[in-house]
Design a protein around this motif. Structure first.
Motif, mmCIF file in Angstrom:
data_model
loop_
_atom_site.group_PDB
_atom_site.id
_atom_site.type_symbol
_atom_site.label_atom_id
_atom_site.label_comp_id
_atom_site.label_asym_id
_atom_site.label_seq_id
_atom_site.Cartn_x
_atom_site.Cartn_y
_atom_site.Cartn_z
ATOM 1 N N ARG A 58 0.826 -1.204 0.000
ATOM 2 C CA ARG A 58 0.000 0.000 0.000
ATOM 3 C C ARG A 58 0.865 1.261 0.000
ATOM 4 N NH1 ARG A 58 -5.159 -0.258 3.728
ATOM 5 N NH2 ARG A 58 -5.553 1.530 2.406
ATOM 6 N N ALA A 59 1.995 1.216 0.754
ATOM 7 C CA ALA A 59 2.894 2.374 0.788
ATOM 8 C C ALA A 59 3.504 2.621 -0.591
ATOM 9 C CB ALA A 59 3.988 2.163 1.828
ATOM 10 N N GLU A 60 3.884 1.551 -1.278
ATOM 11 C CA GLU A 60 4.428 1.702 -2.633
ATOM 12 C C GLU A 60 3.349 2.177 -3.589
ATOM 13 O OE1 GLU A 60 7.575 1.441 -3.795
ATOM 14 O OE2 GLU A 60 8.203 1.188 -1.723
ATOM 15 N N GLY A 61 2.116 1.712 -3.407
ATOM 16 C CA GLY A 61 1.010 2.124 -4.264
ATOM 17 C C GLY A 61 0.712 3.611 -4.146
ATOM 18 N N ARG A 62 0.932 4.162 -2.970
ATOM 19 C CA ARG A 62 0.703 5.599 -2.781
ATOM 20 C C ARG A 62 1.738 6.447 -3.515
ATOM 21 N NH1 ARG A 62 0.894 4.610 2.747
ATOM 22 N NH2 ARG A 62 -0.878 3.299 3.217
ATOM 23 N N LYS A 63 2.877 5.867 -3.845
ATOM 24 C CA LYS A 63 3.938 6.610 -4.531
ATOM 25 C C LYS A 63 3.690 6.722 -6.038
ATOM 26 C CE LYS A 63 7.540 5.038 -1.350
ATOM 27 N NZ LYS A 63 8.791 4.260 -1.287
#
Length: 105
Positions: free
Chosen positions: A54-59
């Motif tokens: 999810r953190a990578e998806g926000r980038k």
């Protein structure tokens, strides 16, 4: 920038200069050491993995509707140009092939 390594020449940690015939005989029987592999990283748990995803998806930076439209039109134009180019080359080679075959009859 990293310096390129020359193949076949490895630095030896405990290399002592030897002189004479013993040096050549000793170098021929020298053992080759291999570095041990790095220890494996611990695998994250499922909740940690999902959080990382999810953190990578926000980038992610998504293109706007206008950027997508312009890119699509550019791709379409390039496809048309490539199709015309290959049609001209194919037609020219076809004529040349028929002319060469016609010389033999």
């Amino acid at each position: 920038m990293a310096k390129a390594k020359s193949p076949g020449k490895r630095p030896q940690a405990n290399a002592k200069p030897q002189v004479g015939a013993k040096a050549q005989a000793g170098a021929a029987g020298a053992a080759i050491t291999v570095d041990s592999p790095e220890p494996k990283k611990p695998r994250p748990s499922v909740p940690q993995f999902i959080g990382q995803v999810r953190a990578e998806g926000r980038k992610i930076v998504w293109p706007s509707r206008k950027e997508t439209w312009i890119t699509s039109v550019m791709v379409f134009i390039m496809v048309i140009i490539a199709a015309i180019f290959f049609w001209i080359v194919d037609t020219g080679l076809g004529f040349a092939f028929r002319w060469i075959i016609g010389l033999g009859s």
